[in-house]
Motif scaffolding. Sequence first.
Motif, mmCIF file in Angstrom:
data_model
loop_
_atom_site.group_PDB
_atom_site.id
_atom_site.type_symbol
_atom_site.label_atom_id
_atom_site.label_comp_id
_atom_site.label_asym_id
_atom_site.label_seq_id
_atom_site.Cartn_x
_atom_site.Cartn_y
_atom_site.Cartn_z
ATOM 1 N N VAL A 145 0.838 -1.197 0.000
ATOM 2 C CA VAL A 145 0.000 0.000 0.000
ATOM 3 C C VAL A 145 0.874 1.248 0.000
ATOM 4 N N LEU A 146 1.889 1.284 0.842
ATOM 5 C CA LEU A 146 2.751 2.462 0.899
ATOM 6 C C LEU A 146 3.462 2.688 -0.432
ATOM 7 N N ARG A 147 3.976 1.646 -1.034
ATOM 8 C CA ARG A 147 4.671 1.788 -2.323
ATOM 9 C C ARG A 147 3.708 2.261 -3.409
ATOM 10 N N SER A 148 2.461 1.802 -3.380
ATOM 11 C CA SER A 148 1.471 2.239 -4.368
ATOM 12 C C SER A 148 1.190 3.730 -4.230
ATOM 13 N N ILE A 149 1.053 4.201 -3.002
ATOM 14 C CA ILE A 149 0.810 5.624 -2.760
ATOM 15 C C ILE A 149 2.035 6.439 -3.178
ATOM 16 N N GLU A 150 3.221 5.943 -2.833
ATOM 17 C CA GLU A 150 4.451 6.660 -3.190
ATOM 18 C C GLU A 150 4.664 6.702 -4.702
ATOM 19 N N HIS A 151 4.212 5.699 -5.406
ATOM 20 C CA HIS A 151 4.341 5.694 -6.864
ATOM 21 C C HIS A 151 3.606 6.895 -7.463
ATOM 22 N N ILE A 152 2.520 7.290 -6.834
ATOM 23 C CA ILE A 152 1.702 8.398 -7.328
ATOM 24 C C ILE A 152 2.172 9.738 -6.760
#
Length: 83
Positions: free
Chosen positions: A53-60
């Motif tokens: 979840v954190l990596r997905s948010i950081e990707h954006i």
Amino acid sequence: MPRPSLAVNGAEIRSRRLARRIEVAELAEQAGIHRDYLYNIELGHKKRVSVTVLRSIEHILGRLDEPDPPITDEPVQALGGAE
């Protein structure tokens, strides 16, 4: 065995999302999570999230452990595409 989780700064996520003029529902959809879950993260009700979840948010929004780039009036280019 519990899944690994990371501490998250919900206020920083909210600040970056607002600076980029992204709606909660839009960020949640792009990150692959429910908008209520994102609300809870931003409000500090969820203090830890999965690595995914954190990596997905950081990707954006960009890496959350790095300074946010300065806000300008320049249009933001969409990820992975030309205008």
